[in-house]
Design a protein around this motif. Structure first.
Motif, PDB file in Angstrom:
ATOM      1  N   LEU A 225       7.741   3.197   0.901  1.00 44.33           N
ATOM      2  CA  LEU A 225       7.275   2.413   1.989  1.00 44.33           C
ATOM      3  C   LEU A 225       8.202   2.609   3.290  1.00 44.33           C
ATOM      4  N   SER A 226       8.037   2.198   4.379  1.00 39.70           N
ATOM      5  CA  SER A 226       8.697   2.271   5.367  1.00 39.70           C
ATOM      6  C   SER A 226      10.361   1.704   5.305  1.00 39.70           C
TER       7      SER A 226
ATOM      8  N   LYS B 281       0.808  -1.026   0.135  1.00 40.92           N
ATOM      9  CA  LYS B 281      -0.003  -0.003   0.005  1.00 40.92           C
ATOM     10  C   LYS B 281       0.784   1.283  -0.063  1.00 40.92           C
ATOM     11  N   VAL B 282       0.517   2.069  -0.925  1.00 36.54           N
ATOM     12  CA  VAL B 282       1.232   3.409  -1.041  1.00 36.54           C
ATOM     13  C   VAL B 282       0.358   4.696  -1.037  1.00 36.54           C
ATOM     14  N   LYS B 283       0.687   5.620   0.032  1.00 35.07           N
ATOM     15  CA  LYS B 283      -0.109   6.756  -0.093  1.00 35.07           C
ATOM     16  C   LYS B 283       0.076   7.729  -1.294  1.00 35.07           C
TER      17      LYS B 283
ATOM     18  N   ARG C 200      11.455  -1.670   3.185  1.00 36.24           N
ATOM     19  CA  ARG C 200      12.210  -1.679   2.399  1.00 36.24           C
ATOM     20  C   ARG C 200      13.464  -2.716   2.542  1.00 36.24           C
ATOM     21  N   THR C 201      13.754  -2.661   3.661  1.00 40.39           N
ATOM     22  CA  THR C 201      14.810  -3.644   4.173  1.00 40.39           C
ATOM     23  C   THR C 201      14.581  -4.951   4.110  1.00 40.39           C
ATOM     24  N   LEU C 202      13.232  -5.389   4.284  1.00 38.17           N
ATOM     25  CA  LEU C 202      12.623  -6.794   4.262  1.00 38.17           C
ATOM     26  C   LEU C 202      12.552  -7.094   2.818  1.00 38.17           C
ATOM     27  N   TYR C 203      12.352  -6.203   1.978  1.00 40.16           N
ATOM     28  CA  TYR C 203      11.855  -6.184   0.367  1.00 40.16           C
ATOM     29  C   TYR C 203      13.405  -6.624  -0.126  1.00 40.16           C
TER      30      TYR C 203
END
Length: 169
Positions: A149-150, A102-104, A154-157
């Protein structure tokens, strides 16, 4: 015309700021046709020139992703000059493998651009259409949707991407 290879993150061209188009010639028309062919084949609803390795300010968009109609919009040198409201919605990207989140974004935007002939375009876009344009214009600025993203996501991706790339070898 031709299907081009879609460049994927972390390729550096995706972080380049695209150059302004000044020549509205046959080479530009061929590029746009190739981009449309590539977008429909992927399949996607939008494609920026950076995504095929060309850092030029060109995007093609078809919110319906209807290859039969091929009713796509070409935006040359697009700018979002105003934005209002906000909405959160799911996004993915042809250049960002196996990531959706989800992106704002602005709910309504005002866009200025040029068409394939270099004639000025100016219009308002709302909702999903506005989301697609904002996503593609971000590409031209060297931004990806994952930048919205947070830091944790981003790190998880990036960890997930390393596994994906390792498994492709």
């Amino acid at each position: 015309m031709a299907i081009r290879e879609i460049i994927t993150f972390p390729h550096p061209v995706l972080r380049q700021k695209a150059e302004t188009i000044t020549e509205f010639d046959d080479a530009l028309k061929t590029l746009v046709e190739d981009m449309a062919d590539t977008m429909y084949k992927a399949p996607g609803v939008g494609l920026a020139a950076n995504q095929i390795g060309i850092a030029k300010r060109v995007v093609v968009i078809d919110p319906e992703a209807d290859e039969e109609k091929r009713d796509y919009l070409v935006l040359i040198n697009p700018e979002i000059t105003q934005g209002e409201g906000s909405m959160v919605g799911e996004e993915g990207c042809l250049s960002v493998l196996e990531c959706y989140d989800k992106v704002k974004r602005f709910q309504k935007i005002h866009v200025t651009a040029q068409d394939i002939e270099g004639k000025p375009l100016e219009f308002d876009a709302e909702d999903r259409f506005a989301r697609i344009i904002q996503h593609e214009v971000d590409h031209l600025l060297g931004k990806l949707f994952i930048d919205h993203l947070s830091p944790l996501k981003r790190t998880l991706y990036k960890k997930k991407l390393k596994k994906i790339l390792r498994n492709k070898q």
